[in-house]
Write a protein that holds these residues in place. Structure first.
Motif, short mmCIF file in Angstrom:
data_model
loop_
_atom_site.label_atom_id
_atom_site.label_comp_id
_atom_site.label_asym_id
_atom_site.label_seq_id
_atom_site.Cartn_x
_atom_site.Cartn_y
_atom_site.Cartn_z
N PHE A 1 0.84 -1.19 0.00
CA PHE A 1 0.00 0.00 0.00
C PHE A 1 0.88 1.24 0.00
CE2 PHE A 1 0.63 -1.70 4.21
CZ PHE A 1 0.86 -0.61 5.04
N HIS A 2 0.26 2.41 0.11
CA HIS A 2 0.98 3.68 0.02
C HIS A 2 0.72 4.51 1.27
CE1 HIS A 2 1.49 2.61 -4.17
NE2 HIS A 2 0.19 2.47 -4.28
N VAL A 3 1.76 5.18 1.74
CA VAL A 3 1.66 6.06 2.90
C VAL A 3 2.33 7.39 2.58
CG1 VAL A 3 2.28 6.42 5.33
CG2 VAL A 3 1.69 4.12 4.52
N GLY A 4 1.59 8.48 2.79
CA GLY A 4 2.19 9.80 2.64
C GLY A 4 3.01 10.13 3.87
N PHE A 5 4.33 10.15 3.72
CA PHE A 5 5.18 10.42 4.88
C PHE A 5 5.02 11.87 5.32
CE2 PHE A 5 8.64 6.89 4.57
CZ PHE A 5 7.64 5.92 4.55
N PRO A 6 4.67 12.10 6.58
CA PRO A 6 4.29 13.44 7.06
C PRO A 6 5.44 14.45 7.05
CG PRO A 6 3.48 11.73 8.53
CD PRO A 6 4.48 11.08 7.63
N ALA A 7 5.06 15.70 6.80
CA ALA A 7 6.03 16.79 6.83
C ALA A 7 5.33 18.10 7.16
CB ALA A 7 6.74 16.92 5.48
N ASN A 8 6.08 19.02 7.72
CA ASN A 8 5.62 20.40 7.94
C ASN A 8 6.37 21.25 6.93
OD1 ASN A 8 4.72 22.83 8.86
ND2 ASN A 8 5.90 22.82 10.75
N GLY A 9 5.67 21.64 5.85
CA GLY A 9 6.38 22.22 4.72
C GLY A 9 7.21 21.11 4.10
N ARG A 10 8.53 21.27 4.10
CA ARG A 10 9.42 20.20 3.64
C ARG A 10 10.32 19.71 4.76
NH1 ARG A 10 8.06 22.68 -1.11
NH2 ARG A 10 7.70 21.24 -2.85
N LYS A 11 9.87 19.90 5.99
CA LYS A 11 10.58 19.40 7.15
C LYS A 11 9.92 18.12 7.65
CE LYS A 11 13.48 22.90 7.44
NZ LYS A 11 14.93 22.72 7.17
N VAL A 12 10.74 17.14 7.91
CA VAL A 12 10.26 15.82 8.30
C VAL A 12 9.48 15.86 9.62
CG1 VAL A 12 11.13 13.64 9.26
CG2 VAL A 12 12.01 14.49 7.08
N LEU A 13 8.31 15.19 9.61
CA LEU A 13 7.55 14.95 10.84
C LEU A 13 7.59 13.43 11.10
CD1 LEU A 13 4.37 17.22 10.49
CD2 LEU A 13 6.40 17.61 11.91
N SER A 14 8.77 12.92 11.34
CA SER A 14 8.95 11.47 11.43
C SER A 14 8.31 10.87 12.68
CB SER A 14 10.44 11.11 11.37
OG SER A 14 11.18 11.90 12.27
#
Length: 223
Positions: free
Chosen positions: A128-141
């Motif tokens: 499946f597919h998961v949109g990896f989270p970010a704030n702007g282009r900063k990682v929200l890992s």
């Protein structure tokens, strides 16, 4: 192979960095009841979501997958179980672009072999597919950890492990199994008799429109 704890440490380390830092997450990780594989990481939060797969032990009785047509029927039913899990309890995340989006191939009326799920003798693989989270282009890992380890595990287990299926889903699985056997028997009988098709009495063949799988309203049933 790395473990769940390794991925947790990676995500803690890259939190707040630029989006390419997510590339460090690629690879396989052993989790308590399955193996998590991050196969492809999207280039930025607005790109197509990342490719993720899950591999679990095949705990289903052999009768559900001992022939190709039964295996395809089982794959179809398990995929429907997982899609329903996502629909009934959607993930509510935060972030830019496709952050937190979880998507998978959604089956319609046809029972088909699909690349989204594969049942083998020892394992079941779900893609499946998961949109990896970010704030702007900063990682929200840390938000990604919430998706992978707080939200998804119960959905995966409830859809893909035989012992975790609800009573309702077990009944649906048995109905699909019996239907697959009936369809196979009919197809074999059609070949033996030199026929080209079988249509059950009462079937409604016309569709509502060319882009709809719903039956046409006030259609005449096949007799």
């Amino acid at each position: 192979m790395r473990t769940k704890q390794d991925l947790i440490q990676i995500c803690q380390r890259i939190q707040g960095r630029g989006y390419p830092a997510y590339k460090d997450c690629r690879g396989e990780y052993t989790c308590p009841s399955y193996i998590l594989s991050i196969d492809h990481v999207q280039g930025d939060p607005f790109a197509a979501p990342s490719d993720v797969s899950i591999r679990v032990p095949n705990t289903f009785p052999k009768k559900f997958h001992d022939t190709k047509y039964r295996r395809v029927s089982l794959e179809d039913r398990l995929l429907r179980f997982f899609v329903k899990q996502l629909k009934d309890d959607p993930f509510r995340g935060k972030g830019s672009g496709k952050s937190g989006v979880i998507s998978i191939s959604k089956p319609k009326q046809e029972v088909l072999e699909r690349s989204a799920i594969r049942v083998e003798e020892e394992t079941i693989t779900l893609r499946f597919h998961v949109g990896f989270p970010a704030n702007g282009r900063k990682v929200l890992s840390l938000e990604l950890l919430r998706i992978l380890f707080d939200y998804l595990p119960s959905k995966i287990e409830s859809a893909l492990l035989y012992e975790k299926l609800s009573e309702t889903d077990r009944e649906a699985l048995m109905i699909a199994h019996s239907l697959a056997d009936d369809q196979h028997a009919l197809r074999e009988a059609i070949k033996e008799k030199g026929l080209v098709a079988f249509v059950a009495n009462g079937s409604i063949l016309p569709r509502k429109s060319g882009v709809s799988q719903k039956p046409m309203e006030e259609a005449v049933p096949f007799l």
